[in-house]
Design an enzyme around this catalytic site. Structure first.
Site, PDB file in Angstrom:
ATOM      1  N   SER A 564      39.396 -10.162  82.024  1.00 58.38           N
ATOM      2  CA  SER A 564      40.768 -10.420  82.462  1.00 58.38           C
ATOM      3  C   SER A 564      40.741 -11.376  83.656  1.00 58.38           C
ATOM      4  O   SER A 564      40.255 -12.492  83.522  1.00 58.38           O
ATOM      5  CB  SER A 564      41.475  -9.101  82.780  1.00 58.38           C
ATOM      6  OG  SER A 564      42.859  -9.277  82.870  1.00 58.38           O
ATOM      7  N   ASP A 649      46.998  -9.180  72.551  1.00 58.42           N
ATOM      8  CA  ASP A 649      46.864  -8.945  73.984  1.00 58.42           C
ATOM      9  C   ASP A 649      48.172  -9.276  74.701  1.00 58.42           C
ATOM     10  O   ASP A 649      48.707 -10.377  74.563  1.00 58.42           O
ATOM     11  CB  ASP A 649      45.727  -9.813  74.545  1.00 58.42           C
ATOM     12  CG  ASP A 649      45.244  -9.345  75.912  1.00 58.42           C
ATOM     13  OD1 ASP A 649      46.079  -8.866  76.698  1.00 58.42           O
ATOM     14  OD2 ASP A 649      44.043  -9.477  76.181  1.00 58.42           O
ATOM     15  N   HIS A 684      44.662  -6.042  74.871  1.00 53.57           N
ATOM     16  CA  HIS A 684      43.892  -6.239  76.091  1.00 53.57           C
ATOM     17  C   HIS A 684      42.806  -5.179  76.298  1.00 53.57           C
ATOM     18  O   HIS A 684      41.713  -5.480  76.733  1.00 53.57           O
ATOM     19  CB  HIS A 684      44.854  -6.227  77.278  1.00 53.57           C
ATOM     20  CG  HIS A 684      44.297  -6.834  78.524  1.00 53.57           C
ATOM     21  ND1 HIS A 684      43.998  -8.184  78.615  1.00 53.57           N
ATOM     22  CD2 HIS A 684      43.995  -6.304  79.734  1.00 53.57           C
ATOM     23  CE1 HIS A 684      43.542  -8.451  79.830  1.00 53.57           C
ATOM     24  NE2 HIS A 684      43.531  -7.335  80.516  1.00 53.57           N
TER      25      HIS A 684
END
Length: 712
Positions: A564, A649, A684
Site C-alpha cells: 500500500s 481494491d 486490498h
C-alpha cells in the site's frame, strides 16, 4: 486540468521480451502494453500518461474488457515464469498452514452479562461467533456461523458486529466484493431469524441506542466510497427513509459513529489528518440533535474519554506529543479544559482506555509502547513490565467500564501473540492465551536485535530484526527489509509464524522504523509527510546501506518489501537507488501518486490531502511528482520485482500497479524478472479466508527463495 486522449487500435501485444533464467526462473515472453497518448496539463507542466487507458475497468470506459485481458496476460506470464516453483509454493503453503491450530478459540470477552468469543474448526476457512450467558460453563449460542454464510462466495467478510442493550438483537455488516462496502443485516437472537430489512452501502458497523430499536450507522458515497453521512435507522422501517443526523461537508475528513464504554453517550467523530471534531448525544435520547463537543480547530486533534463525573480529552492542542485535559460533563468547550496529564517531549501519548477507577495510558517512548496504569482515586501510576528489548504491546478489547482488569496484547519478534489480563489493584498479570505454533516452536532458537542506522541528516533510525541463531551474518546472508512509513502508523516488532519459513531457510528479517510512522513521537510522523515525504524513502535506503555496511547482508542478497503506502516506498527507493536491492516485493502499491491525488472520484483521494498534499497546489504538485514512482521510471537497470494487486481494491486501485509495471517493462534496461500478480476476485486485503491468504505469502517467499537458489 486539461486532458487530451488519442486512441490506438491495439491494446497490448506480446513481444520477444524474455526473462533471464540465471536466477532460476523460466523463460517466457512478457506482455508489452500498447501506449496511448493522454496528456495531463497542469501548472504549465505537460505529461504524456501513455498507460492511462488502464483506468477504464474502474471508470467503465470503452477499454474495460481489454484491461482485464491485459491483467490476465500478466497473470499468465507470472504463472509461466514462476511455473518451476509451483510445487515449492504448495509445500510452503502447507508448511505455513501446518503451524496454525485449526480448531481453536479466542479468549472470551465479557460484556453486558455475556462472554463473547470466536472459534474455528479444522479445515474451515472462517469462524463461528458465539456467546455464553453469565458463565463459561453455560450453554453455547452460535450467533453467526460464518463458515456456512460464506459458502459459494469467493470473498466474504463480516464486520461491525454489535448487540442491542437488551442482548436480544444483533446487527452485522457483510462485504462480498472486498471493496469495504458493507450491507448491514439484523438478527433476532431469541428466534434466530435474520430480518429481511437491510441497509446497503455502509462502513459495516451499527451503533445501538438504549431503546433497542434505533441504530446509527455510517453511509458511504457509492462512487468515491467516502464516509459522508451518519444516519439513524429504526428497526422495522425501510432504509430509504432513514434520517441523516450528520453530513460531513469537508471531503478530507473520515467520519464514524460509536457508543462510549460507559454506554451513556453516542459519539460521532469527524477527523482528518490534522484536525478533528466530536458530536454527541445521550444514548437514551436517540432522536435528540447531536451537538459539538468543541468545534474543530486548525491543526488540533482531540479524542473524548467519558468518565462517571467528567470528560477527559486526549489532544495535541499546544502539545506536539499529546496531553490529557479534563472538563465537566456540561461545559465542554475548549475554554473549560484544564490540564490533567501534561505534555512530555520524549513521550508520545497514543491512547487512553477508561475504567471506573483507573485509566490506562498507551505511551510510546524511544520507539516502544509502554502501558501506564493510573488510579483515578489518588493519581498514583505504575507501568506494566514486559522484559524484552523490542516488542509490540497494546490494550486489547476492554468493553466493561466497571472492571478492575485490563486486558492487553503482547508479542515480539520471537514471542507468539499473547493475551494477558492484568489486575490493576493487585498488579498481578495472568496469561490467558499464547497463540500456539503447531508442530513445535522454541523461541530460544531465534535472536532479535534493535539497531540504529544514521540517516544522511544525522537522524538515528531504529531497525528491529530477527534471525535464527545458527544463521551466519555476512555479505552472503539473505535479508528482507520491510517498511511502511506513512499515516503515523507505527510498525512494531511482532511475531509471525509464517515468517519462520524465511528464518529457517537462513533469512534475516528486519523492520525499518522510518519517518512517516510515529515510532519516535509525533514529530517522527510530521518529518515524513507532505513536503518532507522524501525523508521516508531516504531513511529506508540508509537502513539498507547500514545493514550492508555492518555485514548483516550484501547488496546481492538484500531484499525489500512494503504494501500500500509501503508499496509507494518500494517504488520510490528502486528509482532512487536501484542497485542496492537484489529483489523487491511491492504489495498493492500506491505508486501513481500525482494522477490519483488529482482525481477526486477515486476512493479516499480527498481524505489523503493532509498526508500527501493537494496537487492542485503548484508546490505540492511538483514535490509529489519528484518522488512518485510512476512518474520517475527511467531507462536504467532495476532489481528483480514482484508486484501484487487486486482488481476490486478500494484503497489502491488496480490500475496504479498495472500502469507502473507496464512502464517499468518498457523502460528498464536489465534482464531481471518483473512480475505482476492481479487477484481477479479480491481487493486490498487479499483473500478473506484464514488460509487462502497464505498462497500469496507462498508466492512472495518462492520469489525470494528462487533468487537465492533455495528450492526446498
Amino acid at each position: 486540468m486539461k486532458k487530451v486522449l488519442f486512441s490506438t487500435l491495439i491494446l497490448f501485444i506480446f513481444m520477444s521480451c524474455t526473462t533471464n533464467n540465471k536466477n532460476g526462473f523460466k523463460e517466457a515472453k512478457a506482455p508489452i502494453a500498447e501506449k496511448k497518448e493522454h496528456l495531463r496539463i497542469i501548472h504549465g507542466d505537460t505529461v504524456n500518461d501513455e498507460y492511462y487507458w488502464m483506468y477504464d475497468f474502474f471508470g467503465k470506459g470503452p477499454d474495460s474488457t481489454l484491461v482485464v485481458d491485459y491483467l490476465k496476460a500478466e497473470n499468465a506470464y507470472l504463472d509461466t515464469v514462476m511455473g518451476g516453483t509451483a510445487g515449492f509454493q504448495e509445500a510452503l503453503f502447507n508448511e505455513m498452514k501446518g503451524r496454525i491450530k485449526e480448531t481453536d478459540e479466542s479468549v472470551p470477552t465479557f460484556k453486558n452479562g455475556y462472554y463473547y468469543y470466536t472459534r474455528t474448526e479444522e479445515g474451515k476457512q472462517y469462524y463461528k461467533y458465539c456467546r455464553k450467558k453469565g458463565s463459561l460453563e453455560a450453554s453455547e449460542e452460535i450467533l453467526l456461523d460464518v463458515d456456512k454464510m460464506a459458502e459459494g462466495h469467493s470473498y466474504y467478510a463480516v464486520g461491525g458486529i454489535s448487540i442491542s442493550e437488551d442482548n436480544k438483537l444483533m446487527a452485522y455488516g457483510v462485504d462480498e466484493v472486498s471493496r469495504r462496502q458493507y450491507t448491514i443485516y439484523f438478527k433476532n437472537l431469541e428466534t434466530g431469524e435474520v430480518y429481511k430489512e437491510t441497509i446497503p452501502n455502509t462502513s459495516g458497523g451499527a451503533t445501538w441506542a438504549a431503546d433497542n430499536k434505533t441504530v446509527f450507522y455510517t453511509s458511504k458515497n457509492p462512487v468515491t466510497l467516502l464516509s459522508e453521512k451518519i444516519k439513524r435507522h429504526t428497526l422495522g422501517t425501510d432504509a430509504s427513509s432513514d434520517v441523516t443526523v450528520y453530513e460531513e461537508k469537508d471531503k478530507s475528513n473520515y467520519i464514524g459513529v460509536g457508543k462510549t464504554k460507559n454506554r451513556k453517550y453516542i459519539f460521532i467523530q469527524s477527523q482528518a489528518t490534522l484536525s478533528s471534531e466530536t458530536f454527541f448525544i445521550e444514548a437514551d435520547k436517540p432522536e435528540s440533535a447531536f451537538k459539538s463537543f468543541q468545534p474543530r480547530m486548525k491543526d488540533v486533534l482531540y479524542d473524548i474519554i467519558p468518565l462517571a463525573d467528567r470528560f477527559l480529552i486526549l489532544t495535541n492542542k499546544d502539545a506536539k506529543n499529546f496531553r490529557v485535559m479534563e472538563c465537566s460533563l456540561d461545559k465542554t468547550s475548549v475554554d473549560n479544559w484544564k490540564e490533567y496529564i501534561p505534555h512530555r517531549a520524549d513521550v508520545l501519548l497514543e491512547s487512553v482506555d477508561e475504567f471506573k477507577d483507573f485509566i490506562v495510558l498507551e505511551e510510546r517512548k524511544e520507539g516502544l509502547v509502554k502501558l501506564c496504569v493510573r488510579s483515578l482515586k489518588d493519581g498514583k501510576e505504575h507501568y506494566i513490565d514486559f522484559g524484552e528489548p523490542t516488542y509490540m504491546a497494546y490494550t486489547a478489547s476492554n468493553p466493561e467500564y466497571e472492571s478492575n482488569i485490563v486486558r492487553y496484547g503482547y508479542t515480539s519478534m520471537t514471542t507468539p501473540s499473547s493475551t494477558f489480563d492484568y489486575n490493576m489493584d493487585t498488579h498481578e498479570k495472568t496469561l490467558m492465551k499464547e497463540r500456539e505454533v503447531v508442530g513445535g516452536y522454541n523461541k530460544e532458537d531465534y535472536r532479535t536485535e534493535r539497531l540504529y542506522a544514521t540517516a544522511k541528516d544525522g537522524t538515528k533510525v531504529p531497525i528491529s530484526l530477527v534471525y535464527k541463531k545458527t544463521t551466519k551474518k555476512d555479505s552472503k546472508t539473505p535479508l528482507l527489509l520491510y517498511g511502511y512509513g506513512s499515516y503515523g502508523a507505527s510498525m512494531d516488532a511482532s511475531f509471525s509464524s509464517n515468517r519462520l519459513s524465511l528464518l529457517d531457510r537462513g533469512f534475516i528479517y528486519a523492520i525499518a522504523h522510518i519517518r512517516g510512522g510515529q515510532e519516535m513521537g509525533r514529530q517522527w510522523y510530521e518529518d515524513g509527510k507532505l513536503m518532507k515525504k522524501i525523508n521516508t524513502f531516504t531513511d529506508f535506503i540508509d537502513c539498507g546501506e547500514f545493514l550492508v555496511k555492518e555485514n548483516y547482508t550484501g547488496k546481492e542478497h538484500l531484499y525489500a518489501q512494503g504494501g500500500s503506502a509501503g508499496g509507494l516506498l518500494i517504488g520510490a527507493v528502486i528509482n532512487m537507488n536501484p542497485g542496492l536491492w537484489h529483489g523487491v516485493i511491492a504489495d498493492v502499491p500506491f505508486v501513481d501518486v500525482v494522477n490519483t491525488m488529482l482525481d477526486e472520484s477515486i476512493p479516499l483521494t480527498t481524505n489523503e490531502f493532509d498526508e500527501w498534499g493537494n496537487p492542485k497546489d503548484k508546490d505540492a504538485y511538483f514535490y509529489m511528482k519528484s518522488y512518485s514512482p510512476y512518474e520517475n521510471v527511467e531507462k536504467k537497470d532495476y532489481p528483480n520485482i514482484l508486484v501484487t494487486t487486486g482488481l476490486h481494491d478500494s484503497q489502491v486501485q488496480y490500475f496504479e500497479p498495472a500502469k507502473w509495471v507496464a512502464k517499468l517493462r518498457d523502460m528498464k534496461t536489465d534482464n531481471n524478472v518483473l512480475l505482476l500478480k492481479t487477484n481477479m476476485e479480491f481487493g486490498h486485503g487479499g483473500a478473506s479466508g484464514r488460509f487462502d491468504y497464505l498462497k500469496d505469502i507462498a508466492l512472495d517467499y518462492a520469489f525470494l527463495f528462487t533468487l537465492e537458489g533455495i528450492d526446498r
